[in-house]
Design an enzyme around this catalytic site. Structure first.
Site, short mmCIF file in Angstrom:
data_model
loop_
_atom_site.label_atom_id
_atom_site.label_comp_id
_atom_site.label_asym_id
_atom_site.label_seq_id
_atom_site.Cartn_x
_atom_site.Cartn_y
_atom_site.Cartn_z
N PHE A 4 0.85 -1.20 0.00
CA PHE A 4 0.00 0.00 0.00
C PHE A 4 0.88 1.25 0.00
O PHE A 4 1.81 1.36 0.80
CB PHE A 4 -0.88 0.00 1.25
CG PHE A 4 -1.80 1.18 1.35
CD1 PHE A 4 -2.80 1.39 0.41
CD2 PHE A 4 -1.69 2.09 2.40
CE1 PHE A 4 -3.66 2.48 0.50
CE2 PHE A 4 -2.55 3.18 2.50
CZ PHE A 4 -3.54 3.37 1.55
N GLY A 5 0.57 2.18 -0.89
CA GLY A 5 1.28 3.46 -0.92
C GLY A 5 0.33 4.58 -0.53
O GLY A 5 -0.79 4.67 -1.04
N TYR A 6 0.79 5.43 0.39
CA TYR A 6 -0.04 6.57 0.83
C TYR A 6 0.74 7.88 0.75
O TYR A 6 0.20 8.95 1.06
CB TYR A 6 -0.55 6.35 2.27
CG TYR A 6 0.59 6.21 3.27
CD1 TYR A 6 1.21 4.99 3.50
CD2 TYR A 6 1.08 7.33 3.94
CE1 TYR A 6 2.27 4.87 4.38
CE2 TYR A 6 2.15 7.22 4.83
CZ TYR A 6 2.73 5.99 5.04
OH TYR A 6 3.79 5.89 5.91
N GLY A 7 2.03 7.80 0.37
CA GLY A 7 2.87 9.00 0.27
C GLY A 7 3.52 9.00 -1.10
O GLY A 7 2.82 8.91 -2.13
N SER A 8 4.84 9.02 -1.12
CA SER A 8 5.52 9.05 -2.42
C SER A 8 5.26 7.78 -3.24
O SER A 8 5.34 7.80 -4.47
CB SER A 8 7.03 9.25 -2.23
OG SER A 8 7.58 8.12 -1.60
N GLU A 84 12.67 3.06 1.75
CA GLU A 84 11.94 3.53 2.93
C GLU A 84 12.76 3.35 4.21
O GLU A 84 12.19 3.27 5.30
CB GLU A 84 10.60 2.76 3.03
CG GLU A 84 9.70 2.90 1.82
CD GLU A 84 9.22 4.33 1.57
OE1 GLU A 84 8.92 5.04 2.54
OE2 GLU A 84 9.18 4.76 0.39
C1 SIN Z 1 4.38 5.52 1.26
O1 SIN Z 1 4.38 6.26 0.27
O2 SIN Z 1 3.56 4.59 1.34
C2 SIN Z 1 5.39 5.66 2.36
C3 SIN Z 1 5.77 7.06 2.70
C4 SIN Z 1 6.58 7.76 1.65
O3 SIN Z 1 7.56 7.19 1.14
O4 SIN Z 1 6.25 8.90 1.31
#
Ligand code: SIN
Length: 179
Positions: A4-8, A84
């Site tokens: 799951f990605g929620y940021g970059s 990460e």
């Molecule tokens: C993510 O995107 O899921 C992790 C946080 C990031 O790398 O911004």
């Protein structure tokens, strides 16, 4: 394996995947409470990036789930664990697809928990914006990070008002105008 990605990970997809599904995880809040010293800032001048904090049952974090092909799991896991590495660790959570005909699934998510060395916690949204405008690191500017994230969220979850994200974005845009 699903990630799951929620940021970059929503907008910078530098790994192979077989399927992409929009949806949310529940019981968490997306917050700019994590320092970035390796991507969007430096150890001397850290940037601010998102992590997840435990919220209440109704809280939802919208993002993207990626299905990784069996043959790629080892390679993609190693790549993302490295990407990460700035304080994030992997958790397993339940993901709910936007399309309610699809069933929920278990996936991995990278979380910078409160005990990691880059966790900084709450600050006034205007101060977070100032820090973002002033920060850049090996992966690029912190401004690019938040503007891409806000743009992606409007595309994938147009009906969700992610107040924290959009308030900081608004403050960043105001500061850029004043420059
Ligand atoms: C993510 O995107 O899921 C992790 C946080 C990031 O790398 O911004």
């Amino acid at each position: 394996m699903w990630i799951f990605g929620y940021g970059s990970l929503i907008w910078k997809v530098d790994f192979p995947f077989e399927e992409k599904v929009i949806g949310c995880i529940k019981g968490y809040k997306r917050r700019f409470h994590q320092h970035s010293t390796d991507h969007r800032g430096t150890p001397e001048k850290p940037g601010r990036v998102v992590t997840l904090e435990v919220g209440c049952e109704e809280d939802e974090v919208w993002g993207v789930a990626y299905r990784i092909k069996e043959d790629d799991i080892e390679k993609v896991s190693a790549h993302l664990d490295y990407r990460e590495r700035g304080g994030y660790s992997k958790r397993t959570v339940t993901f709910y697809p936007k399309d309610s005909n699809k069933s929920s699934l278990q996936l991995h998510v990278y979380i910078g928990t409160e005990d990691n060395y880059n966790y900084v916690g709450e600050a006034h949204e205007a101060d977070i914006a100032k820090q973002i405008v002033d920060s850049a690191g090996p992966s690029g500017t912190n401004i690019e990070y938040i503007l891409n994230l806000a743009k992606s969220m409007r595309e994938i979850a147009p009906n969700i008002n992610d107040e924290h994200l959009y308030k900081i974005e608004m403050n960043v845009l105001k500061l850029l105008e004043e420059k």
